[in-house]
Design a protein around this motif. Sequence first.
Motif, mmCIF file in Angstrom:
data_model
loop_
_atom_site.group_PDB
_atom_site.id
_atom_site.type_symbol
_atom_site.label_atom_id
_atom_site.label_comp_id
_atom_site.label_asym_id
_atom_site.label_seq_id
_atom_site.Cartn_x
_atom_site.Cartn_y
_atom_site.Cartn_z
ATOM 1 N N ILE A 23 58.429 74.325 41.901
ATOM 2 C CA ILE A 23 58.087 73.327 42.922
ATOM 3 C C ILE A 23 57.547 74.013 44.174
ATOM 4 C CG2 ILE A 23 59.019 71.536 44.444
ATOM 5 C CD1 ILE A 23 61.037 70.881 42.231
ATOM 6 N N GLY A 24 58.136 75.170 44.540
ATOM 7 C CA GLY A 24 57.660 75.901 45.700
ATOM 8 C C GLY A 24 56.220 76.355 45.543
ATOM 9 N N VAL A 25 55.859 76.826 44.347
ATOM 10 C CA VAL A 25 54.480 77.241 44.090
ATOM 11 C C VAL A 25 53.528 76.055 44.192
ATOM 12 C CG1 VAL A 25 52.900 78.128 42.334
ATOM 13 C CG2 VAL A 25 55.136 79.202 42.653
ATOM 14 N N VAL A 26 53.919 74.935 43.584
ATOM 15 C CA VAL A 26 53.069 73.739 43.602
ATOM 16 C C VAL A 26 52.853 73.230 45.026
ATOM 17 C CG1 VAL A 26 52.914 71.323 42.887
ATOM 18 C CG2 VAL A 26 53.707 73.050 41.260
ATOM 19 N N LEU A 27 53.947 73.149 45.792
ATOM 20 C CA LEU A 27 53.827 72.664 47.169
ATOM 21 C C LEU A 27 53.042 73.646 48.038
ATOM 22 C CD1 LEU A 27 57.420 71.228 47.802
ATOM 23 C CD2 LEU A 27 55.309 69.958 47.363
ATOM 24 N N GLY A 38 59.163 75.373 54.467
ATOM 25 C CA GLY A 38 59.554 76.776 54.506
ATOM 26 C C GLY A 38 60.865 77.015 55.224
ATOM 27 N N LEU A 39 61.288 76.047 56.043
ATOM 28 C CA LEU A 39 62.552 76.192 56.763
ATOM 29 C C LEU A 39 63.729 76.307 55.801
ATOM 30 C CD1 LEU A 39 63.996 76.221 59.502
ATOM 31 C CD2 LEU A 39 64.104 73.725 59.392
ATOM 32 N N LEU A 40 63.602 75.712 54.614
ATOM 33 C CA LEU A 40 64.668 75.804 53.613
ATOM 34 C C LEU A 40 64.927 77.264 53.234
ATOM 35 C CD1 LEU A 40 63.634 72.844 51.258
ATOM 36 C CD2 LEU A 40 65.584 72.909 52.834
ATOM 37 N N GLY A 41 63.851 78.023 53.076
ATOM 38 C CA GLY A 41 63.995 79.433 52.745
ATOM 39 C C GLY A 41 64.617 80.228 53.879
ATOM 40 N N PRO A 173 68.441 76.900 44.734
ATOM 41 C CA PRO A 173 67.175 76.273 44.336
ATOM 42 C C PRO A 173 66.328 75.825 45.525
ATOM 43 C CG PRO A 173 68.963 75.489 42.964
ATOM 44 C CD PRO A 173 69.603 76.301 44.050
ATOM 45 N N PHE A 174 66.972 75.272 46.550
ATOM 46 C CA PHE A 174 66.229 74.826 47.730
ATOM 47 C C PHE A 174 65.751 76.027 48.552
ATOM 48 C CE2 PHE A 174 69.448 71.589 46.729
ATOM 49 C CZ PHE A 174 68.622 70.519 46.447
ATOM 50 N N GLY A 175 66.602 77.065 48.625
ATOM 51 C CA GLY A 175 66.204 78.267 49.342
ATOM 52 C C GLY A 175 65.024 78.953 48.692
ATOM 53 N N VAL A 176 65.057 79.061 47.355
ATOM 54 C CA VAL A 176 63.950 79.667 46.620
ATOM 55 C C VAL A 176 62.679 78.853 46.798
ATOM 56 C CG1 VAL A 176 63.091 80.186 44.306
ATOM 57 C CG2 VAL A 176 65.415 80.833 44.945
ATOM 58 N N LEU A 177 62.816 77.544 46.771
ATOM 59 C CA LEU A 177 61.661 76.660 46.995
ATOM 60 C C LEU A 177 60.996 76.999 48.328
ATOM 61 C CD1 LEU A 177 61.620 72.805 46.426
ATOM 62 C CD2 LEU A 177 60.541 73.817 48.429
#
Length: 391
Positions: A23-27, A38-41, A173-177
């Motif tokens: 999902i991170g790549v797609v977004l 990006g704040l999630l990371g 999962p959210f951090g990796v996203l």
Amino acid sequence: MKNLLKKWNESSLVLRILGGLIIGVVLGLAVPQAAPIGLLGDLFVGALKAVAPLLVLFLVMTALARHREGQKTNMSRVILLYLLGTFIDGCVAVITSFLFPVTGIGEVLNTLLMNLVSNPVDALVNANYIGILAWAVLLGIALRKAGDGTKRALGELADAVSQVVRWIIGCAPFGVLGLVFNSISQLGIDSLASYGQLLLLLVGTMVFVALVVNPLIAFIFLHRNPYPLVFKCLWRSGLTAFFTRSSAANIPVNLKLCEELGLNEDTYAVSIPLGSTINMGGASITISILSLAAAHTLGISVDFPTAVVLCVLSAISACGASGVAGGSLLLVPLACSLFGISNDVSMQVVGVGFIVGVIQDSCETAINSSTDVLYTAVAELSQRPRAQRKV
């Protein structure tokens, strides 16, 4: 909502993390301007950096305080494997280098010695893991004569900190996203590909260490097929560490795996937190390769004796690497000083390291963390009768 949350927690963490990565790549490709994603990371990495020093302090201190005199452990053999593995990994990274004069070793040793006597509060605030380890060992030994109530309270506090780490890892999962989104949206896939040769060298060396060097070390001690144990450590510990990118934060995972392998708790309760601080083979590889890349870029000829010295230097430096994401990169300037490379140039190399760090740091942490369990298991199993060495 409660049922949904329960199903989420019961599902595979690895699959959830892989989902976050995709999902991170797609977004990152579709909506690169959506900076808040990006704040999630940033929050995830910040949380790991905040809790990891406390985790190491309390786990090591509690384990030493609870240790009863006369109990047999395999710590001397575990530490030998930690140091041997880190040195050999550094050798693998520089084995094809040529000769060059030696300078800069004194600065590294001085830095590590000063870290040992650092103020404990400063050590926690600055994530100085060598200083944290030193205070944890001293306090743990001093608390051996404490009452059972004090030791029980320490244990409960260590368990509480471990639980906080598990909660944070549950948010991986959210951090990796967020981390992947930041990399893709800011750098783009093309810019990442431009560093492909360096990344291939880093990752290729780490894969060689994981699948050839580490099994060879395990075989020498166990005298049997080491790959079932190696693959179990890589799958259960290395894969999780690949995504969390923190050896210290992966400590609860490793403790659980050691328990499942039937290892001696008196050994692994100390060796696993200790390994997250001094067992840094992946960091040794990163420090060696990046410093040599800087030397080669500047046209500096490197002779073989100096390459050997670099192996020792990178191993010493790696032992002081922070147990959180990107910790080894900040020690590259120390190794670059061996070749007389200025701090300005070496910090540019560090910048390149952060660019390829999305994959490099993950692979490095996977090597570091999985070998914490591997070497602990090898140290104990090698003391058992040969028929009982299978896991």
